[in-house]
Design a protein around this motif. Structure first.
Motif, PDB file in Angstrom:
ATOM      1  N   PRO A 209       0.817  -1.216   0.000  1.00 26.75           N
ATOM      2  CA  PRO A 209       0.000   0.000   0.000  1.00 26.75           C
ATOM      3  C   PRO A 209       0.855   1.272   0.000  1.00 26.75           C
ATOM      4  CG  PRO A 209      -0.704  -1.521   1.732  1.00 26.75           C
ATOM      5  CD  PRO A 209       0.525  -2.110   1.125  1.00 26.75           C
ATOM      6  N   LEU A 210       0.340   2.310  -0.658  1.00 26.29           N
ATOM      7  CA  LEU A 210       1.040   3.601  -0.699  1.00 26.29           C
ATOM      8  C   LEU A 210       0.291   4.549   0.238  1.00 26.29           C
ATOM      9  CD1 LEU A 210       1.364   3.867  -4.601  1.00 26.29           C
ATOM     10  CD2 LEU A 210       2.859   2.659  -2.978  1.00 26.29           C
ATOM     11  N   PRO A 211       0.834   4.772   1.450  1.00 28.00           N
ATOM     12  CA  PRO A 211       0.091   5.546   2.446  1.00 28.00           C
ATOM     13  C   PRO A 211       0.102   7.040   2.140  1.00 28.00           C
ATOM     14  CG  PRO A 211       2.211   4.826   3.334  1.00 28.00           C
ATOM     15  CD  PRO A 211       2.152   4.311   1.939  1.00 28.00           C
ATOM     16  N   ILE A 212      -1.093   7.609   1.987  1.00 30.66           N
ATOM     17  CA  ILE A 212      -1.211   9.053   1.744  1.00 30.66           C
ATOM     18  C   ILE A 212      -1.849   9.676   2.978  1.00 30.66           C
ATOM     19  CG2 ILE A 212      -2.228  10.846   0.252  1.00 30.66           C
ATOM     20  CD1 ILE A 212      -0.632   9.074  -1.449  1.00 30.66           C
ATOM     21  N   TYR A 213      -1.171  10.618   3.590  1.00 29.13           N
ATOM     22  CA  TYR A 213      -1.707  11.264   4.785  1.00 29.13           C
ATOM     23  C   TYR A 213      -2.849  12.200   4.397  1.00 29.13           C
ATOM     24  CZ  TYR A 213       2.682   9.865   7.127  1.00 29.13           C
ATOM     25  OH  TYR A 213       3.750   9.167   7.646  1.00 29.13           O
ATOM     26  N   GLY A 214      -3.957  12.109   5.155  1.00 21.31           N
ATOM     27  CA  GLY A 214      -5.095  13.008   4.926  1.00 21.31           C
ATOM     28  C   GLY A 214      -5.645  12.811   3.528  1.00 21.31           C
ATOM     29  N   LYS A 215      -5.859  13.952   2.842  1.00 23.96           N
ATOM     30  CA  LYS A 215      -6.438  13.857   1.494  1.00 23.96           C
ATOM     31  C   LYS A 215      -5.368  13.930   0.404  1.00 23.96           C
ATOM     32  CE  LYS A 215     -10.864  15.940   2.691  1.00 23.96           C
ATOM     33  NZ  LYS A 215     -11.428  17.236   3.020  1.00 23.96           N
ATOM     34  N   GLY A 216      -4.121  14.036   0.804  1.00 20.97           N
ATOM     35  CA  GLY A 216      -3.044  14.119  -0.190  1.00 20.97           C
ATOM     36  C   GLY A 216      -2.956  15.481  -0.848  1.00 20.97           C
ATOM     37  N   GLU A 217      -3.567  16.488  -0.201  1.00 19.00           N
ATOM     38  CA  GLU A 217      -3.597  17.819  -0.837  1.00 19.00           C
ATOM     39  C   GLU A 217      -2.449  18.715  -0.387  1.00 19.00           C
ATOM     40  OE1 GLU A 217      -7.546  19.067   0.195  1.00 19.00           O
ATOM     41  OE2 GLU A 217      -8.432  17.970  -1.489  1.00 19.00           O
ATOM     42  N   GLY A 248      15.380  26.660  -3.521  1.00 19.44           N
ATOM     43  CA  GLY A 248      14.208  25.910  -3.987  1.00 19.44           C
ATOM     44  C   GLY A 248      14.059  26.076  -5.494  1.00 19.44           C
ATOM     45  N   GLY A 249      13.388  25.127  -6.104  1.00 14.22           N
ATOM     46  CA  GLY A 249      13.364  25.124  -7.566  1.00 14.22           C
ATOM     47  C   GLY A 249      12.013  25.403  -8.199  1.00 14.22           C
ATOM     48  N   HIS A 250      11.068  25.944  -7.414  1.00 10.92           N
ATOM     49  CA  HIS A 250       9.723  26.235  -7.939  1.00 10.92           C
ATOM     50  C   HIS A 250       9.069  24.992  -8.530  1.00 10.92           C
ATOM     51  CE1 HIS A 250       9.404  30.447  -7.144  1.00 10.92           C
ATOM     52  NE2 HIS A 250      10.597  30.667  -7.645  1.00 10.92           N
ATOM     53  N   ASN A 251       9.067  23.927  -7.757  1.00  8.31           N
ATOM     54  CA  ASN A 251       8.378  22.700  -8.198  1.00  8.31           C
ATOM     55  C   ASN A 251       7.355  22.300  -7.158  1.00  8.31           C
ATOM     56  OD1 ASN A 251       9.819  22.075 -10.655  1.00  8.31           O
ATOM     57  ND2 ASN A 251      11.584  21.765  -9.310  1.00  8.31           N
ATOM     58  N   GLU A 252       6.333  23.092  -7.045  1.00  6.92           N
ATOM     59  CA  GLU A 252       5.291  22.810  -6.047  1.00  6.92           C
ATOM     60  C   GLU A 252       4.361  21.736  -6.569  1.00  6.92           C
ATOM     61  OE1 GLU A 252       2.997  26.083  -4.400  1.00  6.92           O
ATOM     62  OE2 GLU A 252       4.530  27.384  -5.257  1.00  6.92           O
ATOM     63  N   LYS A 253       4.202  20.682  -5.802  1.00  5.04           N
ATOM     64  CA  LYS A 253       3.291  19.606  -6.230  1.00  5.04           C
ATOM     65  C   LYS A 253       2.472  19.134  -5.032  1.00  5.04           C
ATOM     66  CE  LYS A 253       5.669  19.585 -10.045  1.00  5.04           C
ATOM     67  NZ  LYS A 253       5.204  20.424 -11.129  1.00  5.04           N
ATOM     68  N   GLN A 254       1.198  18.836  -5.299  1.00  2.30           N
ATOM     69  CA  GLN A 254       0.393  18.193  -4.264  1.00  2.30           C
ATOM     70  C   GLN A 254       0.878  16.758  -4.116  1.00  2.30           C
ATOM     71  OE1 GLN A 254      -3.829  18.411  -5.103  1.00  2.30           O
ATOM     72  NE2 GLN A 254      -4.019  20.158  -3.695  1.00  2.30           N
ATOM     73  N   ASN A 255       0.833  16.240  -2.890  1.00  4.24           N
ATOM     74  CA  ASN A 255       1.329  14.869  -2.673  1.00  4.24           C
ATOM     75  C   ASN A 255       0.633  13.856  -3.581  1.00  4.24           C
ATOM     76  OD1 ASN A 255       3.034  15.801  -0.685  1.00  4.24           O
ATOM     77  ND2 ASN A 255       1.624  15.327   0.995  1.00  4.24           N
ATOM     78  N   ILE A 256      -0.672  13.996  -3.754  1.00  2.00           N
ATOM     79  CA  ILE A 256      -1.394  12.989  -4.538  1.00  2.00           C
ATOM     80  C   ILE A 256      -0.974  13.028  -6.005  1.00  2.00           C
ATOM     81  CG2 ILE A 256      -3.487  14.423  -4.845  1.00  2.00           C
ATOM     82  CD1 ILE A 256      -3.347  10.602  -4.396  1.00  2.00           C
ATOM     83  N   TYR A 283      -5.467   5.950   1.545  1.00  2.00           N
ATOM     84  CA  TYR A 283      -5.511   7.148   2.379  1.00  2.00           C
ATOM     85  C   TYR A 283      -5.465   6.721   3.846  1.00  2.00           C
ATOM     86  CZ  TYR A 283      -6.446   9.667  -1.875  1.00  2.00           C
ATOM     87  OH  TYR A 283      -6.319  10.206  -3.125  1.00  2.00           O
ATOM     88  N   VAL A 284      -4.540   7.319   4.594  1.00  2.00           N
ATOM     89  CA  VAL A 284      -4.402   6.951   6.015  1.00  2.00           C
ATOM     90  C   VAL A 284      -4.560   8.215   6.862  1.00  2.00           C
ATOM     91  CG1 VAL A 284      -2.871   4.996   5.496  1.00  2.00           C
ATOM     92  CG2 VAL A 284      -1.866   7.233   6.032  1.00  2.00           C
ATOM     93  N   GLN A 285      -4.579   8.007   8.178  1.00  2.00           N
ATOM     94  CA  GLN A 285      -4.770   9.124   9.106  1.00  2.00           C
ATOM     95  C   GLN A 285      -3.725  10.222   8.860  1.00  2.00           C
ATOM     96  OE1 GLN A 285      -4.404   8.060  13.227  1.00  2.00           O
ATOM     97  NE2 GLN A 285      -5.349   9.973  13.893  1.00  2.00           N
ATOM     98  N   ASP A 286      -4.173  11.454   8.911  1.00  2.00           N
ATOM     99  CA  ASP A 286      -3.277  12.570   8.631  1.00  2.00           C
ATOM    100  C   ASP A 286      -2.196  12.693   9.709  1.00  2.00           C
ATOM    101  OD1 ASP A 286      -2.298  14.660   7.187  1.00  2.00           O
ATOM    102  OD2 ASP A 286      -4.022  15.990   7.477  1.00  2.00           O
ATOM    103  N   ARG A 287      -1.067  13.268   9.310  1.00  2.00           N
ATOM    104  CA  ARG A 287       0.011  13.577  10.252  1.00  2.00           C
ATOM    105  C   ARG A 287      -0.467  14.683  11.202  1.00  2.00           C
ATOM    106  NH1 ARG A 287       5.402  15.635   7.377  1.00  2.00           N
ATOM    107  NH2 ARG A 287       5.975  13.432   7.336  1.00  2.00           N
ATOM    108  N   ALA A 288      -0.126  14.568  12.489  1.00  2.00           N
ATOM    109  CA  ALA A 288      -0.508  15.615  13.455  1.00  2.00           C
ATOM    110  C   ALA A 288       0.182  16.928  13.062  1.00  2.00           C
ATOM    111  CB  ALA A 288      -0.080  15.199  14.854  1.00  2.00           C
ATOM    112  N   GLY A 289      -0.591  18.003  13.026  1.00  2.00           N
ATOM    113  CA  GLY A 289      -0.021  19.332  12.726  1.00  2.00           C
ATOM    114  C   GLY A 289       0.553  19.440  11.323  1.00  2.00           C
ATOM    115  N   HIS A 290       0.019  18.651  10.399  1.00  2.00           N
ATOM    116  CA  HIS A 290       0.575  18.556   9.040  1.00  2.00           C
ATOM    117  C   HIS A 290       0.602  19.919   8.313  1.00  2.00           C
ATOM    118  CE1 HIS A 290       0.516  15.758   5.245  1.00  2.00           C
ATOM    119  NE2 HIS A 290       1.553  16.559   5.268  1.00  2.00           N
ATOM    120  N   ASP A 291       1.793  20.422   8.028  1.00  2.00           N
ATOM    121  CA  ASP A 291       1.906  21.708   7.312  1.00  2.00           C
ATOM    122  C   ASP A 291       1.276  21.571   5.932  1.00  2.00           C
ATOM    123  OD1 ASP A 291       3.269  22.894   9.399  1.00  2.00           O
ATOM    124  OD2 ASP A 291       5.260  22.521   8.558  1.00  2.00           O
TER     125      ASP A 291
END
Ligand code: NAD
Ligand code: TYD
Length: 351
Positions: A209-217, A248-256, A283-291
Motif C-alpha cells: 500500500p502507498l500511504p497518503i496522509y489526509g487527502k493528499g492535498e 528551492g526550484g519552484h516545483n510545487e506539487k500536491q502529494n497525490i 488514504y491513512v490518518q493525517d500527520r498531526a499538525g501537518h503543514d
C-alpha cells in the motif's frame, strides 16, 4: 591542504555533498563526522571511501570531547553542518532526540569552532544547512523569503529553527563567520525510505500500500538533491557572512499528484500495465499538525549568486526512479531490521 568538516556526511544530502566535494576539490581534505544513526550509511559513499582527500570519523556531534579532538587533529578551515535528525514523523513520536542532536549538537559544534579558531576568524566559515520548514506553513498563495517570520510547527522544524537562531546568535555575539541556507524538500538517490518519494517507489515495487496522509492535498516544493549540493557549494564560496539564502526550484506539487506520477513512471519502467500501481494508493490518518504548503522564493540566491538548478522536475523524477530501481540491494539493506519495526508502528500495517 585545506580541511573541511562535513557533519552528517553518511546521510542522504550529506553523502551527495561529500562525493561532490571530494571529487571537485582534490586539494581539500573532507572529514566526514557521522554517528551512523539508522539514517547514516557508509554504503552511500563506497565510490569515494578510498579517495586520498577523504576521511571518515565516526562520532556524535553532541560529544564535546570528540568534536574538540577532531578540530585539534584537522585544524578545519570550514564546517558544513548537516548532521541532524531529519524526519518529521519521528520527531512527533520522539522529540527529545531532535532537541539533543539538532540543538545541542549544533551548539557543541559552534563552541568547538569558536574555541579552535580562537576568535581569529580569517578565512574560516561555519555553514549551517537548514530547512524551509522553519517558516511554518503557507496557505494557497505566497512564498517563503529570507525575511519570512519563523513559525515552526513540528518538533523537527522547531529544533531546526532553534539551531538557526543559535547560529545567528554566534555571528552577532562572537563574530563567528556563519552562513545559513534554508532549502525545500530534496529528492534523489540514497534517501532513506521513510521519506515520501523513496517509500512510494519501494512500496510500488513490492506491491505494498502507498500511504497518503489526509487527502493528499498538502504541497511540497521539490528540489533534486544535486541542485541543493550545487547551491551549498556556491553559498560556501560566495555567500555573504551572516546571511541566509533560501534554496528551492519552484516545483510545487500536491502529494497525490506526485504519488500518481511516481505510479505511472514505475509501472512504465517495470513493464507493468498502466494504472496497476495507483490501485495501491491508500488514504491513512493525517500527520498531526501537518503543514499544508511549502514554497520557496529563491530569488536572492539566483540574483546575488547566479544559482540555477540543473534538471527539471520531470528529468529529476525519471533519474530518481531509475536510481531506486537499479539499487535494489541498497533498498533491501536499509529496509531490513529496524525499518520493519518503525514501519509497522508508523503505519500500523505490515511492511
Ligand atoms: P538524513 O537523515 O538522511 O541524514 C542525517 C545524517 O546525520 C545521518 O547520516 C546520521 O547518521 C547523521 N547524524 C544524526 N545524528 C547525528 C549525531 N548526533 N552526530 C553525528 N551524526 C548524526 O538527513 P538529510 O535528509 O540528508 O538532511 C541533512 C540536513 O539537511 C539536515 O540538517 C536537514 O535538516 C537538512 N535539510 C534536509 C532536507 C530534505 O529534504 N531532506 C531539506 C532541507 C534541509
Ligand atoms: P516527507 O517526505 O516526510 O517530508 P516533509 O514532511 O519533511 O515535507 O513528506 C512529504 C509529504 O508527504 C508530507 O506532506 C507528508 C506526506 N507523506 C504522506 O502522505 N505519506 C507518507 O507515508 C509520508 C512519509 C509522507
Amino acid at each position: 591542504m585545506k580541511n573541511v568538516l562535513i557533519t552528517g556526511g553518511a546521510g542522504f544530502i550529506g553523502s551527495h555533498l561529500v562525493r561532490h566535494w571530494v571529487k571537485k576539490y582534490p586539494d581539500t581534505r573532507v572529514v566526514n563526522l557521522d554517528k551512523l544513526t539508522y539514517a547514516g550509511n557508509l554504503e552511500n559513499l563506497k565510490d569515494v571511501e578510498n579517495a586520498p582527500n577523504y576521511v571518515f570519523e565516526k562520532g556524535d556531534i553532541v560529544d564535546e570531547k570528540r568534536v574538540a579532538e577532531l578540530f585539534e587533529k584537522y585544524r578545519f578551515d570550514g564546517v558544513i553542518h548537516l548532521a541532524a535528525e531529519s524526519h518529521v514523523d519521528r520527531s512527533i513520536s520522539n522529540p527529545m532526540e531532535f532537541i539533543r542532536t539538532n540543538i545541542v549538537g549544533t551548539v557543541t559544534l559552534l563552541n568547538a569552532a569558536r574555541a579552535a579558531w580562537k576568535d581569529n576568524f580569517d578565512g574560516k566559515l561555519f555553514y549551517h544547512v537548514s530547512t524551509d520548514e522553519v517558516y511554518g506553513s503557507l496557505g494557497k498563495d505566497g512564498f517563503f523569503s529570507e525575511t519570512t517570520r519563523y513559525d515552526p510547527r513540528s518538533p523537527y522544524s522547531a529544533s531546526k529553527a532553534s539551531s538557526d537562531h543559535l547560529v545567528r546568535a554566534y555571528f552577532h555575539t562572537y563574530g563567528l563567520p556563519v552562513v545559513i541556507s534554508n532549502c525545500s524538500n530534496n529528492y534523489g538517490g540514497y534517501q532513506f525510505p521513510e521519506k515520501l518519494i523513496p517509500l512510494v517507489i519501494n512500496n510500488i515495487r513490492n506491491h505494498k500500500p502507498l500511504p497518503i496522509y489526509g487527502k493528499g492535498e498538502n504541497v511540497r516544493d521539490w528540489l533534486f538533491v544535486e541542485d541543493h549540493v550545487s547551491a551549498i557549494d556556491l553559498i560556501f564560496h560566495k555567500g555573504r557572512k551572516g546571511e541566509t539564502y533560501n534554496v528551492g526550484g519552484h516545483n510545487e506539487k500536491q502529494n497525490i499528484f506526485l504519488v500518481k506520477l511516481l505510479c505511472s513512471i514505475v509501472d512504465r519502467k517495470l513493464g507493468r500495465p498502466e494504472g496497476e500501481a495507483e490501485k495501491l494508493i491508500t488514504y491513512v490518518q493525517d500527520r498531526a499538525g501537518h503543514d499544508l504548503r511549502y514554497a520557496i522564493d529563491s530569488s536572492k540566491l539566483v540574483n546575488e549568486l547566479g544559482w540555477k538548478p540543473s534538471v527539471t522536475f520531470e528529468q529529476g523524477m525519471e533519474l530518481t526512479v531509475d536510481w531506486y530501481l537499479n539499487h535494489e540491494e541498497w533498498l533491501r539493506n536499509v529496509t531490513s531490521g529496524d525499518y520493519q519495526k518503525y514501519y509497522e508502528k508508523q503505519y500500523k500495517i505490515n511492511a
